[in-house]
Write an enzyme that holds these catalytic residues in place. Structure first.
Site: not given
Ligand code: FUB
Ligand code: ZN
Length: 632
Positions: A127, A178, A305, A321, A323, A398-399
């Site tokens: 990330h 990734g 997910e 999700e 997001c 994240c959300c």
């Molecule tokens: O991996 C970063 C964020 O965390 C993803 O976009 C979400 O699905 C959660 O896994």
């Molecule tokens: Zn999220």
């Protein structure tokens, strides 16, 4: 050069001034944003760059993304609501980033503090580029909102560093993230900096993805890992199984996927790349015709997910999700700019009013990560899903800040325009001032949408001018009428928009009336989970049955095809919100005792159902909920 047909209107020129969204935006600003700042502070996220070995709150590898989304939300909010305290909080974080940035431009708390000397060794899982992308989006938003350059300059330097590391040129790595996100962010950064290298880097990341020899294999071998032991099995999880132009279906992790598709559409628009746009279209169709829930949620499988396969849309097990629904909105928004076609705006609206906004409680304090379409409280606890009630925060958070940034920028989604046409994609009480046909024009929308289908648009050009106002005719609406200055008009239908072209004068008034009856919706016969069931929808709003109004065993409720359903606000548990009521049947549970099975034939008893908007479920405690009701 761009192949965009229409462009968004800057946030400062458009404002939501009342109604449905204003209420949510106010709560977002007054409650959610300060709370999220506190969570980011308390958990160590905001101080990750100052973390020292042995201290609590060791930085996690994508903590920056949470802070960055919060910055973005704060920035959008500041556009119309100056707030010195909020601005000072962002400035403090921006200073920390500026001080922490390495001399070569690199910036990542995890790799600087926790795992030094390992930068760029695992793009597949770690990330770094995702965090960089989110920080870029935050920096661009903050610069646009305040004119301050510190953050933008920091991120611009970081982008330059990344461009020195990655690219097609000899000596650079041919890697890509990734977890996608940086692609769309680099296009935004390019708009802010005008630096074509930022656009070229976005295009490189998009085009390199999934090519052979596979970067993730080579990178794994260089780390001493065996590529075949990759825990997700194959690279469709990261949309890297094929070059993107050859992809036909939406695969893998759904948030990553839609961030990528939004990035592909952004790059296609900027580089006039028809082939890339064609890939976006194919994937769009696959999602929206086969892999999307009725609430606009995507990514049905909690195992990864991710997208699973066509028509696989389980309800209790839905992952969906928050997001991912937000990422679909981003994808739709970019497609709309290339091709103003109401099918994109219809999906954007579906997601916004249902599977996105369900992610946050009415009070703005609690959040859903996954958005089930049916809930049976003990069940979720046993099958590894997240909780059937909204949570204050998450370890992987994240959300919540994603919701915050979308709500704070919602005014940017109402319209797009060209030099002499404006498309109204979403309805809501609002005001926009822009230039059309070289004339300053203000459009004021007044409406109680989505609860009522009447929308009044006052048109105020500074002087008479000829331009087009295109009003979306939502796919859910079977009867739309338009009057201009009191006279009924028949605008031509242009890709789902009623296009009104004329010489507009100060005080012209358009009235759009969208009939909004209660409608029973059925799913494609291949969606096995919904066979024999209907969902209730009124306008863009999906409804559901909750235990609080209808008791338990909701799966047993049967809605006769001829039952008359009424929408009204009287008796609603939510002020001003219409509920749907009507007669239904269910088996008489009083005739059951200890048997688990018995010959069929239980008498049916009359019952009355009360359906509430889906997005409002779980605001009154934990209980059963269904969206798909027996009844065909
Ligand atoms: O991996 C970063 C964020 O965390 C993803 O976009 C979400 O699905 C959660 O896994
Ligand atoms: Zn999220």
């Amino acid at each position: 050069m761009t192949m965009s047909t229409s462009r968004p209107i800057p946030l400062e020129s458009t404002r939501i001034t009342g109604g449905f969204w204003q209420a949510r935006i106010d709560v977002n600003r007054d409650v959610t944003l300060p709370l999220q700042h506190r969570h980011c502070k308390d958990t160590g996220r905001l101080d990750a760059f100052a973390w020292e070995d042995g201290k609590p709150n060791q930085p996690h590898h994508f903590w920056e993304s949470d802070c960055a989304k919060w910055i973005e939300a704060a920035a959008y909010s500041l556009v119309h609501n100056p707030d010195p305290e909020l601005e000072a909080q962002v400035d403090a974080y921006a200073e920390l980033l500026a001080e922490s940035q390495c001399a070569d431009g690199y910036l990542n708390s995890f790799y600087q503090r926790v795992r030094p000397n390992k930068r760029w060794t695992n793009l597949r899982d770690m990330h770094e580029l995702y965090c960089a992308g989110h920080l870029m989006e935050g920096a661009v938003a903050y610069h646009e909102a305040t004119g301050k350059r510190t953050l933008l300059d920091v991120l611009s330097r970081y982008a330059d560093h990344i461009a020195r590391m990655f690219g097609p040129e000899e000596g650079k790595r041919r890697g890509y993230p990734g977890h996608e996100e940086i692609e769309l962010a680099l296009v935004k950064l390019y708009h802010a900096t005008g630096n074509v290298k930022h656009l070229a880097l976005a295009a490189f990341f998009v085009n390199e993805r999934g090519t052979q020899p596979h970067y993730f294999d080579d990178e794994a071998k260089a780390r001493g890992d065996e590529p075949r032991t990759y825990h997700h099995g194959n690279y469709d999880y990261t949309q890297a199984h094929l070059p993107v132009r050859r992809q036909k279906t939406a695969e893998g992790h759904s948030v990553r996927a839609c961030y990528l598709y939004a990035g592909m559409a952004s790059v296609a628009a900027e580089t006039e790349d028809e082939e890339l746009f064609a890939a976006c279209r194919r994937i769009w169709d696959n999602i929206t015709q086969r892999r999307m829930y009725i609430h606009g949620g995507i990514g049905s499988s909690r195992f990864g997910e991710r997208f699973s396969f066509d028509y696989d849309l389980p309800n209790e097990d839905a992952y969906a999700e928050t997001c991912a629904a937000i990422a679909l909105v981003f994808f739709a928004h970019r497609m709309l700019q290339i091709e103003p076609d109401s099918r994109y705006a219809d999906v954007m609206e579906r997601a916004l009013y249902n599977g996105v906004i369900s992610g946050v409680s009415l009070d703005g304090k609690r959040f859903f990560y996954d958005n089930f379409l049916a809930s049976h409280p003990p069940y979720q606890r046993f099958n590894g899903q997240k909780s059937p009630e909204r949570q204050e925060w998450f370890g992987c958070a994240c959300c919540p800040p994603n919701l915050a940034r979308l709500l704070a920028s919602l005014n940017g989604y109402l319209y797009t325009q060209t030099d002499d046409a404006i498309w109204t994609h979403l309805y809501g009480t609002s005001e926009v001032t822009t230039k059309l046909a070289n004339t300053p024009v203000t459009l004021t929308q007044t409406t109680d949408y989505p609860w009522d289908g009447d929308v009044v648009v006052e048109v105020a050009p500074e002087r008479p001018a000829t331009f087009t106002i295109a009003l979306r005719k939502p796919a859910w609406c079977h009867e739309a009428t338009v009057t201009v200055k009191g006279e009924t008009v028949e605008g031509p239908d242009e890709s789902g928009y009623i296009a009104l072209r004329r010489e507009w004068q100060q005080g012209d008034r358009i009235v759009l009336t969208l009939a909004m009856p209660v409608e029973r919706i059925e799913a494609h016969p291949s969606v096995r989970h919904d066979a024999g069931r209907v969902a209730l929808q009124r306008g863009p709003i999906l409804y559901c049955l909750e235990e609080a109004d209808n008791g338990k065993d909701l799966y047993d409720v049967l809605l006769p095809t001829d039952a008359e359903l009424t929408a009204a606000t009287s008796g609603s548990p939510f002020e001003g919100v219409p509920i749907i009521t009507g007669p239904a049947k269910r088996r008489d549970t009083a005739t059951w005792s200890d048997q688990l099975y018995r010959p069929a034939g239980t008498p049916l008893v009359e019952t009355e159902i009360t359906a509430i908007p889906y997005f409002l479920w779980a605001n009154r405690g934990i209980g059963e909920m269904i969206t798909w009701i027996q009844g065909r």
